[in-house]
Motif scaffolding. Sequence first.
Motif, PDB file in Angstrom:
ATOM      1  N   ILE A 165       0.987  -1.076   0.172  1.00 13.86           N
ATOM      2  CA  ILE A 165       0.235   0.099  -0.184  1.00 13.86           C
ATOM      3  C   ILE A 165       0.885   1.146  -0.055  1.00 13.86           C
ATOM      4  CG2 ILE A 165      -1.600   1.314   1.445  1.00 13.86           C
ATOM      5  CD1 ILE A 165      -2.984  -1.248   1.976  1.00 13.86           C
ATOM      6  N   VAL A 166       2.129   1.299   0.732  1.00 13.00           N
ATOM      7  CA  VAL A 166       2.837   2.536   0.672  1.00 13.00           C
ATOM      8  C   VAL A 166       3.369   2.689  -0.487  1.00 13.00           C
ATOM      9  CG1 VAL A 166       5.205   3.298   1.814  1.00 13.00           C
ATOM     10  CG2 VAL A 166       3.327   2.186   3.091  1.00 13.00           C
ATOM     11  N   VAL A 167       4.013   1.843  -1.415  1.00 14.27           N
ATOM     12  CA  VAL A 167       4.436   1.921  -2.497  1.00 14.27           C
ATOM     13  C   VAL A 167       3.567   2.524  -3.544  1.00 14.27           C
ATOM     14  CG1 VAL A 167       5.446   0.585  -4.406  1.00 14.27           C
ATOM     15  CG2 VAL A 167       6.091  -0.067  -2.415  1.00 14.27           C
ATOM     16  N   CYS A 168       2.180   1.918  -3.392  1.00  9.10           N
ATOM     17  CA  CYS A 168       1.248   2.553  -4.117  1.00  9.10           C
ATOM     18  C   CYS A 168       0.781   3.796  -3.888  1.00  9.10           C
ATOM     19  CB  CYS A 168      -0.072   1.513  -4.289  1.00  9.10           C
ATOM     20  SG  CYS A 168       0.244   0.051  -5.253  1.00  9.10           S
ATOM     21  N   LYS A 169       0.609   4.247  -2.594  1.00  7.14           N
ATOM     22  CA  LYS A 169       0.469   5.520  -2.128  1.00  7.14           C
ATOM     23  C   LYS A 169       1.546   6.416  -2.652  1.00  7.14           C
ATOM     24  CE  LYS A 169      -0.332   8.871   1.792  1.00  7.14           C
ATOM     25  NZ  LYS A 169      -0.976   9.534   0.802  1.00  7.14           N
ATOM     26  N   GLN A 170       2.850   6.343  -2.614  1.00  7.71           N
ATOM     27  CA  GLN A 170       3.713   7.120  -2.773  1.00  7.71           C
ATOM     28  C   GLN A 170       3.811   7.454  -4.529  1.00  7.71           C
ATOM     29  OE1 GLN A 170       7.810   5.498  -2.694  1.00  7.71           O
ATOM     30  NE2 GLN A 170       8.524   7.749  -1.731  1.00  7.71           N
ATOM     31  N   VAL A 171       3.103   6.458  -5.252  1.00  7.64           N
ATOM     32  CA  VAL A 171       3.185   6.683  -6.762  1.00  7.64           C
ATOM     33  C   VAL A 171       1.849   7.511  -6.898  1.00  7.64           C
ATOM     34  CG1 VAL A 171       4.474   4.754  -7.572  1.00  7.64           C
ATOM     35  CG2 VAL A 171       1.701   4.524  -7.492  1.00  7.64           C
ATOM     36  N   SER A 172       0.799   7.559  -5.997  1.00  8.75           N
ATOM     37  CA  SER A 172      -0.417   8.083  -6.237  1.00  8.75           C
ATOM     38  C   SER A 172      -0.387   9.650  -5.812  1.00  8.75           C
ATOM     39  CB  SER A 172      -1.409   7.570  -5.199  1.00  8.75           C
ATOM     40  OG  SER A 172      -2.654   8.015  -5.280  1.00  8.75           O
ATOM     41  N   ASP A 173       0.260   9.955  -4.520  1.00 11.08           N
ATOM     42  CA  ASP A 173       0.203  11.489  -4.027  1.00 11.08           C
ATOM     43  C   ASP A 173       1.561  11.517  -3.333  1.00 11.08           C
ATOM     44  OD1 ASP A 173      -0.487  10.348  -1.953  1.00 11.08           O
ATOM     45  OD2 ASP A 173      -2.561  11.349  -1.615  1.00 11.08           O
ATOM     46  N   VAL A 174       2.324  10.990  -3.201  1.00 10.86           N
ATOM     47  CA  VAL A 174       3.701  10.998  -2.581  1.00 10.86           C
ATOM     48  C   VAL A 174       3.672  10.969  -1.076  1.00 10.86           C
ATOM     49  CG1 VAL A 174       5.739  12.651  -2.233  1.00 10.86           C
ATOM     50  CG2 VAL A 174       4.543  12.499  -4.539  1.00 10.86           C
ATOM     51  N   HIS A 175       2.727  11.801  -0.484  1.00 13.47           N
ATOM     52  CA  HIS A 175       2.355  11.668   0.917  1.00 13.47           C
ATOM     53  C   HIS A 175       1.026  12.527   1.116  1.00 13.47           C
ATOM     54  CE1 HIS A 175       3.571  15.863   2.118  1.00 13.47           C
ATOM     55  NE2 HIS A 175       4.532  15.777   1.195  1.00 13.47           N
ATOM     56  N   THR A 176       0.271  12.339   2.359  1.00  9.48           N
ATOM     57  CA  THR A 176      -0.814  13.154   2.579  1.00  9.48           C
ATOM     58  C   THR A 176      -0.497  14.574   3.070  1.00  9.48           C
ATOM     59  OG1 THR A 176      -2.304  11.262   3.019  1.00  9.48           O
ATOM     60  CG2 THR A 176      -2.868  13.321   3.922  1.00  9.48           C
ATOM     61  N   ASN A 177      -1.193  15.391   2.636  1.00 11.23           N
ATOM     62  CA  ASN A 177      -0.916  17.017   3.054  1.00 11.23           C
ATOM     63  C   ASN A 177      -0.353  16.941   4.538  1.00 11.23           C
ATOM     64  OD1 ASN A 177      -2.050  19.657   4.547  1.00 11.23           O
ATOM     65  ND2 ASN A 177      -2.262  20.494   2.504  1.00 11.23           N
ATOM     66  N   ILE A 178       0.778  17.435   4.895  1.00 13.98           N
ATOM     67  CA  ILE A 178       1.594  17.242   6.055  1.00 13.98           C
ATOM     68  C   ILE A 178       0.936  18.400   7.307  1.00 13.98           C
ATOM     69  CG2 ILE A 178       3.423  18.670   5.128  1.00 13.98           C
ATOM     70  CD1 ILE A 178       3.318  15.834   8.066  1.00 13.98           C
ATOM     71  N   TRP A 179       0.487  19.582   6.891  1.00 16.44           N
ATOM     72  CA  TRP A 179      -0.211  20.472   7.733  1.00 16.44           C
ATOM     73  C   TRP A 179      -1.089  19.951   8.484  1.00 16.44           C
ATOM     74  CZ3 TRP A 179      -5.214  22.181   7.233  1.00 16.44           C
ATOM     75  CH2 TRP A 179      -5.618  23.010   7.977  1.00 16.44           C
ATOM     76  N   ALA A 180      -2.073  19.195   7.658  1.00 18.30           N
ATOM     77  CA  ALA A 180      -3.190  18.591   8.331  1.00 18.30           C
ATOM     78  C   ALA A 180      -2.929  17.605   9.159  1.00 18.30           C
ATOM     79  CB  ALA A 180      -4.215  18.032   7.248  1.00 18.30           C
ATOM     80  N   GLN A 181      -1.995  16.620   8.754  1.00 17.10           N
ATOM     81  CA  GLN A 181      -1.749  15.695   9.725  1.00 17.10           C
ATOM     82  C   GLN A 181      -0.886  16.136  10.852  1.00 17.10           C
ATOM     83  OE1 GLN A 181       0.529  12.352   7.950  1.00 17.10           O
ATOM     84  NE2 GLN A 181       0.855  13.433   6.161  1.00 17.10           N
ATOM     85  N   MET A 182      -0.370  17.349  10.867  1.00 20.98           N
ATOM     86  CA  MET A 182       0.232  17.895  12.243  1.00 20.98           C
ATOM     87  C   MET A 182      -0.946  18.463  13.043  1.00 20.98           C
ATOM     88  SD  MET A 182       3.592  19.938  10.496  1.00 20.98           S
ATOM     89  CE  MET A 182       4.512  20.159  11.962  1.00 20.98           C
ATOM     90  N   VAL A 183      -2.014  18.944  12.204  1.00 23.59           N
ATOM     91  CA  VAL A 183      -3.141  19.576  13.262  1.00 23.59           C
ATOM     92  C   VAL A 183      -3.876  18.331  13.609  1.00 23.59           C
ATOM     93  CG1 VAL A 183      -5.376  20.784  12.828  1.00 23.59           C
ATOM     94  CG2 VAL A 183      -3.485  21.412  11.701  1.00 23.59           C
ATOM     95  N   CYS A 184      -4.067  17.447  13.289  1.00 18.12           N
ATOM     96  CA  CYS A 184      -4.754  16.141  13.723  1.00 18.12           C
ATOM     97  C   CYS A 184      -4.154  15.593  15.085  1.00 18.12           C
ATOM     98  CB  CYS A 184      -4.942  14.753  12.640  1.00 18.12           C
ATOM     99  SG  CYS A 184      -5.963  15.218  11.605  1.00 18.12           S
ATOM    100  N   GLU A 185      -2.939  15.611  14.811  1.00 17.26           N
ATOM    101  CA  GLU A 185      -2.106  15.035  15.802  1.00 17.26           C
ATOM    102  C   GLU A 185      -2.153  16.012  17.138  1.00 17.26           C
ATOM    103  OE1 GLU A 185       1.250  14.623  18.826  1.00 17.26           O
ATOM    104  OE2 GLU A 185       1.202  16.346  17.389  1.00 17.26           O
TER     105      GLU A 185
END
Lengths: 394, 394
Positions: A257-277
């Motif tokens: 899943i990680v390999v396929c996620k990388q080719v799909s969008d590299v990573h998820t918006n990091i600001w939003a991940q930091m806000v959730c945390e």
Amino acid sequence: MNYTFSGRVSSLKPSAIREILKFTADPSVIPFAAGNPATEAFPTEEIAAISSTILENNPIGALQYSLTEGYPPLRDWIRRHLDKQGILGNDDDVVITSGAQQAIELSCKILCNEGDTVICEAPSFIGSLNAFKSNNVNLVGVPVLSDGICIDSLEKALLANPNTKMIYLIPNFQNPSGITMSLEKRKAVYDLASRFDVIIVEDDPYGALRFAGEDIPPIKSLDTEGRVIYCGSFSKILSPGMRVGYVCANSIPLQKIVVCKQVSDVHTNIWAQMVCERYFTIHDYDDHIENLRNIYRRKSKLMLDNLKWEMPTSISFTEPEGGLFIWATLPDNIDMMDFCKNAVKKKVAVVPGVAFMVSEDIATSSFRLNFSTPSDEKIVDGVKILANVAKSML
Amino acid sequence: MNYTFSGRVSSLKPSAIREILKFTADPSVIPFAAGNPATEAFPTEEIAAISSTILENNPIGALQYSLTEGYPPLRDWIRRHLDKQGILGNDDDVVITSGAQQAIELSCKILCNEGDTVICEAPSFIGSLNAFKSNNVNLVGVPVLSDGICIDSLEKALLANPNTKMIYLIPNFQNPSGITMSLEKRKAVYDLASRFDVIIVEDDPYGALRFAGEDIPPIKSLDTEGRVIYCGSFSKILSPGMRVGYVCANSIPLQKIVVCKQVSDVHTNIWAQMVCERYFTIHDYDDHIENLRNIYRRKSKLMLDNLKWEMPTSISFTEPEGGLFIWATLPDNIDMMDFCKNAVKKKVAVVPGVAFMVSEDIATSSFRLNFSTPSDEKIVDGVKILANVAKSML
């Protein structure tokens, strides 16, 4: 020029229900067709404060490229959160996705060749059905009873489709039916998956939003073999616009899943991940969830009470213990598509049940109602209008 | 349990260059292997101010579900921006994607069945190559000369592979080679694509970052048939962590991309879309880009000057007119993989050229250097170390 598209995409047909759904963008239409969290469920001031602090203290961290697997402190928070519920197995790990939608689509991508079978509940979530269709799989729907998927029919479907690779399930307050799968059925589904050696993809975006009854352990908590891919989300408990979800699975499929996620969008918006945390580190999770449960308990009761008061008794409804949706079923003498069309003419949008079937050719007399998006006033007004439409068609 | 994965994913092999790339996370290693925008290129205070205003004035708009096609005011801004450059054709439209990466992956998904051929430059961007591999296509690489792809070899590749569906190109300051395709070659590529009836996917993340020479019209601006899918991004001009890109194409393939985007992640983080729109509406685009060009002109010159001073003359370098990368080629008597391994032992990470080939079995004596991520001091120190490694191997 004449375009030639891939087989996967050519099979994606324009939907017959589009004509109804396009009215949902019209602000004068009462939005019983949507699935948005209630406006009052967003902790907007707290999110603004957290965002300010992040952009002041660590702006480059919030704006620069980040890791495909996700923001490490958020992954830690989720690991602890899932471990408390017995969801995180010994060989499992957690990866952040762009909503649970991405976790579901990538699960199908890593597991299924074109033509392989995916078994799902009938009805099931339209976004997942379309994700599976975009991978050109053979979609088989198994009826949902009042306590979850029909186990006999599931076994028959597995026998009839030896190329089944995955069973897709929404055990809690299912979208669209609002039905919750009993513990006995969760165990029976797991045993069948084990016997037929197929993967279960468990989609649980609404699990935290239980406003009645007792929690039931997720199927993933019964998993001793690394057979269940569990998909969760911050969309319904914090903000869907952020597009932050996650997947918990054995590290072998998770790596794919990680390999396929990388080719799909590299990573998820990091600001939003930091806000959730930050939000769930600073604020008490249980208090936050209790507030959401109170909102949806009240709105669900308001809609159900009004449906019971106003609607002809020949129309039946599910009574969900959580989530955002009620599933209504019309009597045989009312045509469901005509009902939905008449309703939208009177400025109330609901989703025709065919939208949630594996094929729009499958007959259903049901439609989906959402109580989280409309205001309380709109709930009362909208149900009255629906009742008048129904009465005029009887 | 024993996992069985789809054919697409089974073919994704773990990379032989991982051992080197994993050192890039070590902060004591000089990051010539990365591709991050320079820290000083982020307008952090302006973004923080814009974000505050958005979360104060329209918090629900920034946090609620949004449209798959993207935030309408941002789409309008991009349409105007592309129209000025002659990129937006009469039957074209613009859709927001989660980085250009998503636009590239979805272009392949809508166009290619497994086994179909995708032709790309050799070398080419590793993220795109992996996206194509995850769709199990036949990848054919065509050599890049100093003025872009070799037209004769491209024609031969098209003749040899009648199942070619798309040609993937990065005409401006190509990643990894830094090479820019001449206008004559852009015209020749378009004519060949037209003759063989294949789609061109034009990836242009660096186009704005020209710090020398004159702008050359994008291939999309030559497109009279709806044959070019143009992929752009805010990653290199505002913030990659936001994951906001876009695709401009004829509305027929664009509609297929929208359906596939919907099942992939529903929509792109809406807060980030609003920030992009506000930033380029409030601030002058040309001033902002001029500032970035100054940063990269300086850093590129610093690295190239130091390479010329320090490195043995038998090592050659491209001299890019923009973008973020320099492509270095070793003499025959230095083994490229050994050089990269020795460099990382001395705490300088570069990317071995094989990473950018359609297969890691293809021999190359080149490696990629990035000048945007390291500080000026690290550029000077890192080049000295690389020179010592090279000298010790001669």
